[in-house]
Design a protein around this motif. Structure first.
Motif, PDB file in Angstrom:
ATOM      1  N   ALA A 286       0.837  -1.198   0.000  1.00  0.00           N
ATOM      2  CA  ALA A 286       0.000   0.000   0.000  1.00  0.00           C
ATOM      3  C   ALA A 286       0.877   1.254   0.000  1.00  0.00           C
ATOM      4  CB  ALA A 286      -0.920   0.002   1.202  1.00  0.00           C
ATOM      5  N   ASP A 287       2.123   1.116   0.393  1.00  0.00           N
ATOM      6  CA  ASP A 287       3.009   2.274   0.495  1.00  0.00           C
ATOM      7  C   ASP A 287       3.712   2.624  -0.810  1.00  0.00           C
ATOM      8  OD1 ASP A 287       2.395   2.379   3.203  1.00  0.00           O
ATOM      9  OD2 ASP A 287       4.049   1.041   3.735  1.00  0.00           O
ATOM     10  N   ALA A 288       3.648   1.747  -1.809  1.00  0.00           N
ATOM     11  CA  ALA A 288       4.422   1.953  -3.038  1.00  0.00           C
ATOM     12  C   ALA A 288       3.561   2.463  -4.205  1.00  0.00           C
ATOM     13  CB  ALA A 288       5.125   0.658  -3.426  1.00  0.00           C
ATOM     14  N   LEU A 289       2.300   2.766  -3.959  1.00  0.00           N
ATOM     15  CA  LEU A 289       1.452   3.217  -5.053  1.00  0.00           C
ATOM     16  C   LEU A 289       1.554   4.722  -5.237  1.00  0.00           C
ATOM     17  CD1 LEU A 289      -1.837   1.185  -4.577  1.00  0.00           C
ATOM     18  CD2 LEU A 289       0.113   0.679  -6.042  1.00  0.00           C
ATOM     19  N   GLU A 290       1.637   5.129  -6.501  1.00  0.00           N
ATOM     20  CA  GLU A 290       1.664   6.551  -6.847  1.00  0.00           C
ATOM     21  C   GLU A 290       0.751   6.798  -8.018  1.00  0.00           C
ATOM     22  OE1 GLU A 290       5.584   7.922  -7.709  1.00  0.00           O
ATOM     23  OE2 GLU A 290       6.324   7.512  -5.690  1.00  0.00           O
ATOM     24  N   GLU A 291       0.006   7.885  -7.964  1.00  0.00           N
ATOM     25  CA  GLU A 291      -0.836   8.281  -9.081  1.00  0.00           C
ATOM     26  C   GLU A 291       0.050   8.801 -10.211  1.00  0.00           C
ATOM     27  OE1 GLU A 291      -4.431  11.390 -10.234  1.00  0.00           O
ATOM     28  OE2 GLU A 291      -3.772  11.217  -8.151  1.00  0.00           O
ATOM     29  N   ILE A 292      -0.215   8.349 -11.430  1.00  0.00           N
ATOM     30  CA  ILE A 292       0.514   8.828 -12.599  1.00  0.00           C
ATOM     31  C   ILE A 292      -0.127  10.138 -13.036  1.00  0.00           C
ATOM     32  CG2 ILE A 292       1.122   8.363 -15.005  1.00  0.00           C
ATOM     33  CD1 ILE A 292       1.010   5.352 -14.274  1.00  0.00           C
ATOM     34  N   GLN A 293       0.657  11.195 -13.012  1.00  0.00           N
ATOM     35  CA  GLN A 293       0.170  12.515 -13.423  1.00  0.00           C
ATOM     36  C   GLN A 293       0.374  12.671 -14.928  1.00  0.00           C
ATOM     37  OE1 GLN A 293      -1.275  14.643 -11.205  1.00  0.00           O
ATOM     38  NE2 GLN A 293      -0.948  13.130  -9.626  1.00  0.00           N
ATOM     39  N   VAL A 294      -0.701  12.927 -15.641  1.00  0.00           N
ATOM     40  CA  VAL A 294      -0.621  13.046 -17.098  1.00  0.00           C
ATOM     41  C   VAL A 294      -0.487  14.488 -17.499  1.00  0.00           C
ATOM     42  CG1 VAL A 294      -1.550  12.138 -19.227  1.00  0.00           C
ATOM     43  CG2 VAL A 294      -2.370  11.241 -17.081  1.00  0.00           C
TER      44      VAL A 294
END
Length: 52
Positions: free
Chosen positions: A44-52
């Motif tokens: 759960a700590d390694a997720l990042e939203e990809i900013q487009v």
């Protein structure tokens, strides 16, 4: 239209590159990537939203 997020797992041990979260209209306001865990490695700590 419900929100869609592109998410990347940044855990070097994980083989999953990216995935999409497709929200329904019933998702609470403020629900973000921090509310989820990687479906492959479980982190759960390694997720990042990809900013487009």
């Amino acid at each position: 239209m419900p929100k869609t997020l592109e998410v990347a797992c940044t855990d070097e041990e994980c083989d999953l590159d990216m995935f999409e979260l497709h929200y329904t209209y019933n998702m609470p306001d403020g629900t973000g990537v921090e509310s989820f865990a990687c479906p492959h490695c479980g982190s759960a700590d390694a997720l990042e939203e990809i900013q487009v």
